[in-house]
Motif scaffolding. Structure first.
Motif, PDB file in Angstrom:
ATOM      1  N   ARG B  70     -10.169  19.571  -6.830  1.00 22.90           N
ATOM      2  CA  ARG B  70      -8.982  19.593  -5.972  1.00 22.90           C
ATOM      3  C   ARG B  70      -8.176  18.330  -6.220  1.00 22.90           C
ATOM      4  O   ARG B  70      -8.707  17.331  -6.694  1.00 22.90           O
ATOM      5  N   MET B  71      -6.915  18.400  -5.839  1.00 23.45           N
ATOM      6  CA  MET B  71      -5.997  17.283  -6.071  1.00 23.45           C
ATOM      7  C   MET B  71      -5.609  16.652  -4.724  1.00 23.45           C
ATOM      8  O   MET B  71      -5.197  17.356  -3.810  1.00 23.45           O
ATOM      9  N   PRO B  72      -5.750  15.336  -4.603  1.00 21.93           N
ATOM     10  CA  PRO B  72      -5.270  14.689  -3.381  1.00 21.93           C
ATOM     11  C   PRO B  72      -3.769  14.398  -3.472  1.00 21.93           C
ATOM     12  O   PRO B  72      -3.308  13.809  -4.446  1.00 21.93           O
ATOM     13  N   PHE B  73      -3.047  14.837  -2.468  1.00 20.65           N
ATOM     14  CA  PHE B  73      -1.606  14.569  -2.384  1.00 20.65           C
ATOM     15  C   PHE B  73      -1.355  13.656  -1.190  1.00 20.65           C
ATOM     16  O   PHE B  73      -1.801  13.954  -0.068  1.00 20.65           O
ATOM     17  N   LEU B  74      -0.641  12.570  -1.432  1.00 23.24           N
ATOM     18  CA  LEU B  74      -0.353  11.617  -0.362  1.00 23.24           C
ATOM     19  C   LEU B  74       0.449  12.304   0.746  1.00 23.24           C
ATOM     20  O   LEU B  74       1.468  12.944   0.481  1.00 23.24           O
ATOM     21  N   ALA B  75      -0.035  12.166   1.984  1.00 25.46           N
ATOM     22  CA  ALA B  75       0.613  12.874   3.097  1.00 25.46           C
ATOM     23  C   ALA B  75       1.087  11.934   4.196  1.00 25.46           C
ATOM     24  O   ALA B  75       2.018  12.251   4.930  1.00 25.46           O
ATOM     25  N   ASN B  76       0.432  10.788   4.325  1.00 29.41           N
ATOM     26  CA  ASN B  76       0.766   9.924   5.457  1.00 29.41           C
ATOM     27  C   ASN B  76       0.401   8.477   5.114  1.00 29.41           C
ATOM     28  O   ASN B  76      -0.669   8.215   4.587  1.00 29.41           O
ATOM     29  N   VAL B  77       1.312   7.589   5.404  1.00 31.31           N
ATOM     30  CA  VAL B  77       1.082   6.156   5.178  1.00 31.31           C
ATOM     31  C   VAL B  77       1.200   5.474   6.533  1.00 31.31           C
ATOM     32  O   VAL B  77       2.233   5.597   7.194  1.00 31.31           O
ATOM     33  N   THR B  78       0.115   4.811   6.945  1.00 33.31           N
ATOM     34  CA  THR B  78       0.182   4.132   8.243  1.00 33.31           C
ATOM     35  C   THR B  78      -0.247   2.679   8.100  1.00 33.31           C
ATOM     36  O   THR B  78      -1.016   2.332   7.205  1.00 33.31           O
ATOM     37  N   SER B  79       0.255   1.892   9.001  1.00 37.31           N
ATOM     38  CA  SER B  79      -0.106   0.474   9.085  1.00 37.31           C
ATOM     39  C   SER B  79       0.094  -0.256   7.757  1.00 37.31           C
ATOM     40  O   SER B  79      -0.705  -1.119   7.397  1.00 37.31           O
ATOM     41  N   ALA B  80       1.130   0.128   7.025  1.00 36.78           N
ATOM     42  CA  ALA B  80       1.386  -0.541   5.736  1.00 36.78           C
ATOM     43  C   ALA B  80       1.992  -1.919   5.980  1.00 36.78           C
ATOM     44  O   ALA B  80       2.945  -2.060   6.750  1.00 36.78           O
ATOM     45  N   LYS B  81       1.411  -2.917   5.332  1.00 35.00           N
ATOM     46  CA  LYS B  81       1.957  -4.273   5.417  1.00 35.00           C
ATOM     47  C   LYS B  81       2.186  -4.797   4.008  1.00 35.00           C
ATOM     48  O   LYS B  81       1.264  -4.817   3.189  1.00 35.00           O
ATOM     49  N   LEU B  82       3.413  -5.185   3.735  1.00 34.21           N
ATOM     50  CA  LEU B  82       3.782  -5.754   2.442  1.00 34.21           C
ATOM     51  C   LEU B  82       3.957  -7.247   2.677  1.00 34.21           C
ATOM     52  O   LEU B  82       4.957  -7.685   3.235  1.00 34.21           O
ATOM     53  N   ARG B  83       2.949  -8.008   2.277  1.00 36.30           N
ATOM     54  CA  ARG B  83       2.852  -9.392   2.742  1.00 36.30           C
ATOM     55  C   ARG B  83       3.537 -10.397   1.828  1.00 36.30           C
ATOM     56  O   ARG B  83       3.995 -11.436   2.279  1.00 36.30           O
ATOM     57  N   THR B  84       3.563 -10.090   0.547  1.00 38.28           N
ATOM     58  CA  THR B  84       4.052 -11.086  -0.423  1.00 38.28           C
ATOM     59  C   THR B  84       4.825 -10.387  -1.528  1.00 38.28           C
ATOM     60  O   THR B  84       4.529  -9.252  -1.870  1.00 38.28           O
ATOM     61  N   PHE B  85       5.798 -11.086  -2.113  1.00 37.71           N
ATOM     62  CA  PHE B  85       6.532 -10.533  -3.256  1.00 37.71           C
ATOM     63  C   PHE B  85       5.613 -10.453  -4.470  1.00 37.71           C
ATOM     64  O   PHE B  85       4.749 -11.310  -4.659  1.00 37.71           O
ATOM     65  N   VAL B  86       5.831  -9.417  -5.279  1.00 37.56           N
ATOM     66  CA  VAL B  86       5.090  -9.285  -6.537  1.00 37.56           C
ATOM     67  C   VAL B  86       6.087  -9.340  -7.689  1.00 37.56           C
ATOM     68  O   VAL B  86       7.000  -8.520  -7.775  1.00 37.56           O
ATOM     69  N   GLU B  87       5.888 -10.307  -8.556  1.00 33.46           N
ATOM     70  CA  GLU B  87       6.839 -10.539  -9.641  1.00 33.46           C
ATOM     71  C   GLU B  87       6.286 -10.030 -10.970  1.00 33.46           C
ATOM     72  O   GLU B  87       5.069  -9.773 -11.090  1.00 33.46           O
ATOM     73  N   PRO B  88       7.148  -9.886 -11.975  1.00 33.25           N
ATOM     74  CA  PRO B  88       6.691  -9.471 -13.306  1.00 33.25           C
ATOM     75  C   PRO B  88       5.570 -10.379 -13.811  1.00 33.25           C
ATOM     76  O   PRO B  88       5.591 -11.593 -13.565  1.00 33.25           O
ATOM     77  N   GLY B  89       4.584  -9.768 -14.485  1.00 32.39           N
ATOM     78  CA  GLY B  89       3.480 -10.538 -15.054  1.00 32.39           C
ATOM     79  C   GLY B  89       2.285 -10.682 -14.126  1.00 32.39           C
ATOM     80  O   GLY B  89       1.221 -11.140 -14.562  1.00 32.39           O
ATOM     81  N   ALA B  90       2.425 -10.291 -12.883  1.00 34.42           N
ATOM     82  CA  ALA B  90       1.300 -10.416 -11.937  1.00 34.42           C
ATOM     83  C   ALA B  90       0.162  -9.470 -12.334  1.00 34.42           C
ATOM     84  O   ALA B  90       0.400  -8.382 -12.852  1.00 34.42           O
ATOM     85  N   ILE B  91      -1.050  -9.934 -12.103  1.00 34.98           N
ATOM     86  CA  ILE B  91      -2.231  -9.079 -12.312  1.00 34.98           C
ATOM     87  C   ILE B  91      -2.750  -8.685 -10.932  1.00 34.98           C
ATOM     88  O   ILE B  91      -3.027  -9.556 -10.098  1.00 34.98           O
ATOM     89  N   LEU B  92      -2.845  -7.395 -10.723  1.00 34.68           N
ATOM     90  CA  LEU B  92      -3.189  -6.893  -9.387  1.00 34.68           C
ATOM     91  C   LEU B  92      -4.586  -6.281  -9.370  1.00 34.68           C
ATOM     92  O   LEU B  92      -4.974  -5.562 -10.302  1.00 34.68           O
TER      93      LEU B  92
END
Lengths: 93, 153
Positions: B70-92
């Protein structure tokens, strides 16, 4: 201890922002309370967590799609609570 | 990462489908047409693509857990926090964990770190459904094999 209905009504009220007094056993979650299928996933998640079960949503949906069941059998809240009680009983058996 | 193609995950570093855990890596490219607009003169990875990155890491874990049935399809995003900028070259480093495996749905918690610092985190709900066609299933399997092998090369 809260009854299954009281617990589920509280979940529905909190997840769907519906006043508790509007949630009664004869209401259909979809047609009377305006809950959509995405909201119902949140409700199913909360029911699963609260009762430590996995309500068989897929099986129910399959039966509805194959016209082997009426939507009221699962999604009128009184009936939903009966179904949840069955799943709880099966888990505890 | 190929941002334009929504290829967010470069490698799977650790995968434990039975316990619902995955650690993946993504290398932000130095150049991308995405950065031409977001933002001119100050390139940053869009927050929605960070959420997509968390969703894809979660998704590969779920695909493995579901044995590509089966395939998981994104349905709901909750409590998302974007804390810091991510710039080119970053390793995540992307970490995702199964919160609940429901009937026809699943919920995960995910976070992204860079240099040991938390970049963002969220809870993600997926509908798990039959693949709409064999082509998508084949593509997902190929992609999974590709990024799984990357970590062992």
């Amino acid at each position: 201890m809260a009854t299954t209905f009281e617990a589920i009504a509280k979940i529905i009220s909190e997840t769907s922002d519906i006043p508790l007094e509007e949630i009664t056993p004869e209401k259909n979650a979809f047609t009377d309370l305006g809950i959509d299928s995405l909201d119902f996933l949140d409700i199913a998640f909360a029911i699963d967590k609260q009762f430590g079960i996995k309500i068989p949503l897929e099986k129910w949906t399959e039966e509805l799609n194959e016209n082997n069941a009426l939507v009221d059998e699962y999604f009128v809240l009184g009936k939903l609570c009966e179904r949840v009680d069955e799943v709880i009983a099966a888990k505890d058996a | 990462m190929l941002l334009e193609y929504f290829q967010m995950i470069d490698s799977i570093e650790d995968l434990d489908p039975d316990n619902g855990k995955v650690i993946a890596q993504a290398n932000v490219p130095m150049d991308s047409t995405v950065f031409e607009g977001h933002f001119p003169g100050s390139p940053l990875v869009p927050g929605v693509l960070l959420i997509e990155t968390m969703a894809q890491a979660s998704g590969f874990m779920l695909l493995s857990r579901l044995k590509f049935d089966r395939m998981p399809f994104l349905a709901n995003v909750t409590s998302a926090k974007l804390r810091t900028f991510v710039e080119p070259g970053a390793i995540l480093r992307i970490e995702a964990e199964l919160e609940h495996d429901g009937s026809g749905f699943a919920k995960t918690r995910a976070q992204i770190l860079s240099d040991g610092k938390k970049i963002c985190d969220s809870e993600l709900m997926f509908r798990t459904m039959p693949f709409p066609n064999d082509a998508l299933k084949g593509h997902m399997l190929d992609r999974f094999n590709q990024i799984s092998q990357s970590s062992t090369e």
